[in-house]
Design a protein around this motif. Structure first.
Motif, PDB file in Angstrom:
ATOM      1  N   ALA A  18      30.322  49.378  24.239  1.00 59.90           N
ATOM      2  CA  ALA A  18      30.211  49.906  25.599  1.00 59.90           C
ATOM      3  C   ALA A  18      30.212  48.750  26.596  1.00 59.90           C
ATOM      4  O   ALA A  18      30.879  48.810  27.646  1.00 59.90           O
ATOM      5  CB  ALA A  18      28.941  50.747  25.731  1.00 59.90           C
ATOM      6  N   THR A  19      29.480  47.680  26.293  1.00 57.25           N
ATOM      7  CA  THR A  19      29.440  46.521  27.194  1.00 57.25           C
ATOM      8  C   THR A  19      30.804  45.861  27.257  1.00 57.25           C
ATOM      9  O   THR A  19      31.277  45.490  28.331  1.00 57.25           O
ATOM     10  CB  THR A  19      28.381  45.505  26.707  1.00 57.25           C
ATOM     11  OG1 THR A  19      27.122  46.168  26.545  1.00 57.25           O
ATOM     12  CG2 THR A  19      28.207  44.364  27.669  1.00 57.25           C
ATOM     13  N   GLY A  20      31.438  45.725  26.132  1.00 58.28           N
ATOM     14  CA  GLY A  20      32.787  45.123  26.093  1.00 58.28           C
ATOM     15  C   GLY A  20      33.782  45.955  26.878  1.00 58.28           C
ATOM     16  O   GLY A  20      34.609  45.415  27.629  1.00 58.28           O
ATOM     17  N   TYR A  24      35.672  44.800  30.149  1.00 62.04           N
ATOM     18  CA  TYR A  24      37.138  44.876  30.174  1.00 62.04           C
ATOM     19  C   TYR A  24      37.614  45.641  31.395  1.00 62.04           C
ATOM     20  O   TYR A  24      38.528  45.198  32.102  1.00 62.04           O
ATOM     21  CB  TYR A  24      37.660  45.523  28.883  1.00 62.04           C
ATOM     22  CG  TYR A  24      39.148  45.798  28.928  1.00 62.04           C
ATOM     23  CD1 TYR A  24      40.056  44.769  28.783  1.00 62.04           C
ATOM     24  CD2 TYR A  24      39.635  47.088  29.139  1.00 62.04           C
ATOM     25  CE1 TYR A  24      41.419  45.012  28.836  1.00 62.04           C
ATOM     26  CE2 TYR A  24      40.974  47.343  29.189  1.00 62.04           C
ATOM     27  CZ  TYR A  24      41.882  46.306  29.048  1.00 62.04           C
ATOM     28  OH  TYR A  24      43.225  46.553  29.114  1.00 62.04           O
ATOM     29  N   LEU A  25      37.025  46.797  31.671  1.00 59.72           N
ATOM     30  CA  LEU A  25      37.442  47.604  32.824  1.00 59.72           C
ATOM     31  C   LEU A  25      37.148  46.870  34.125  1.00 59.72           C
ATOM     32  O   LEU A  25      37.963  46.901  35.066  1.00 59.72           O
ATOM     33  CB  LEU A  25      36.752  48.958  32.797  1.00 59.72           C
ATOM     34  CG  LEU A  25      37.215  49.898  31.678  1.00 59.72           C
ATOM     35  CD1 LEU A  25      36.367  51.171  31.673  1.00 59.72           C
ATOM     36  CD2 LEU A  25      38.672  50.258  31.852  1.00 59.72           C
ATOM     37  N   LEU A  30      39.081  44.111  38.762  1.00 60.28           N
ATOM     38  CA  LEU A  30      38.781  43.028  39.686  1.00 60.28           C
ATOM     39  C   LEU A  30      39.890  41.964  39.652  1.00 60.28           C
ATOM     40  O   LEU A  30      40.431  41.584  40.685  1.00 60.28           O
ATOM     41  CB  LEU A  30      37.430  42.391  39.305  1.00 60.28           C
ATOM     42  CG  LEU A  30      36.945  41.272  40.224  1.00 60.28           C
ATOM     43  CD1 LEU A  30      36.730  41.803  41.628  1.00 60.28           C
ATOM     44  CD2 LEU A  30      35.655  40.670  39.695  1.00 60.28           C
ATOM     45  N   PHE A  31      40.247  41.505  38.449  1.00 58.81           N
ATOM     46  CA  PHE A  31      41.280  40.466  38.362  1.00 58.81           C
ATOM     47  C   PHE A  31      42.675  41.023  38.663  1.00 58.81           C
ATOM     48  O   PHE A  31      43.552  40.290  39.077  1.00 58.81           O
ATOM     49  CB  PHE A  31      41.230  39.770  37.009  1.00 58.81           C
ATOM     50  CG  PHE A  31      40.064  38.836  36.888  1.00 58.81           C
ATOM     51  CD1 PHE A  31      40.029  37.675  37.643  1.00 58.81           C
ATOM     52  CD2 PHE A  31      38.997  39.118  36.062  1.00 58.81           C
ATOM     53  CE1 PHE A  31      38.953  36.806  37.541  1.00 58.81           C
ATOM     54  CE2 PHE A  31      37.920  38.257  35.972  1.00 58.81           C
ATOM     55  CZ  PHE A  31      37.880  37.103  36.704  1.00 58.81           C
ATOM     56  N   GLY A  32      42.854  42.324  38.449  1.00 55.98           N
ATOM     57  CA  GLY A  32      44.114  42.955  38.839  1.00 55.98           C
ATOM     58  C   GLY A  32      44.309  42.854  40.340  1.00 55.98           C
ATOM     59  O   GLY A  32      45.401  42.565  40.835  1.00 55.98           O
TER      60      GLY A  32
END
Length: 191
Positions: A18-20, A24-25, A30-32
């Motif tokens: 869940a943390t991963g 990832y999301l 954000l980086f997108g």
């Protein structure tokens, strides 16, 4: 509820997934956005120009436009100049000799001059002038600059003393023309 060791492993494993997934999301969104902003900045850099180079280029183009406006010849002025040149060319064609006409007239004059010396001797011979007197007269006219003598065959300048007079032709100089027209006088010559 009591959890044993296997359950805790499962809970930790699920929390890790869940943390991963959450990281990832978050990273993706954000980086997108950061990547999209970076692309937008690159496009702006490529499609825009800084003020200083823009002003220099603008001034350069403005000077070019001013030079064109200053040097530009309006159509009416160009047409007028063209018509004047056309008229001048037409006048020149009507009043000046063509190359062929010049050559033809020059050849006629050259043949006349070539025959002058022989004609002069025959003319003087008919009036009782001896050949030696004739040759002395020709030599005097040449030495005084009234005529120029040259070889008929090569057109090179020549002296009467070095050649037969039949090999020579004589050309009246400008001084000789003045003498004939009365512009100058020489008490040794009767005109």
């Amino acid at each position: 509820m009591v959890f044993d060791n296997g359950t805790w492993w499962l809970v930790v494993l699920l929390l890790g997934f869940a943390t991963g997934a959450l990281i990832y999301l978050l990273k993706r969104s954000l980086f997108g956005r950061v990547d999209k902003l970076d692309e937008s900045v690159k496009r702006l850099d490529e499609s825009t120009v800084k003020k200083e180079p823009y002003e220099k280029e603008k001034d350069k183009l403005q000077r070019g436009i001013e030079r064109i406006e200053r040097d530009y010849t309006p159509r009416s002025v160009h047409d007028k100049s063209y018509d004047e040149l056309k008229s001048d060319i037409k006048t020149i064609m009507q009043t000046y000799l063509t190359k062929d006409d010049f050559i033809r007239e020059f050849s006629k004059m050259d043949r006349k001059i070539d025959n002058r010396l022989g004609n002069l001797q025959s003319l003087l011979g008919g009036e009782g002038v001896a050949e030696d007197e004739f040759l002395d007269s020709v030599n005097f006219l040449a030495s005084e600059g009234y005529i120029h003598l040259r070889l008929i065959s090569t057109r090179e300048p020549a002296l009467l003393a070095d050649h037969e007079y039949t090999e020579l032709e004589a050309k009246l100089t400008s001084r000789g023309k003045r003498l004939l027209k009365g512009g100058i006088e020489d008490n040794m010559i009767e005109v």
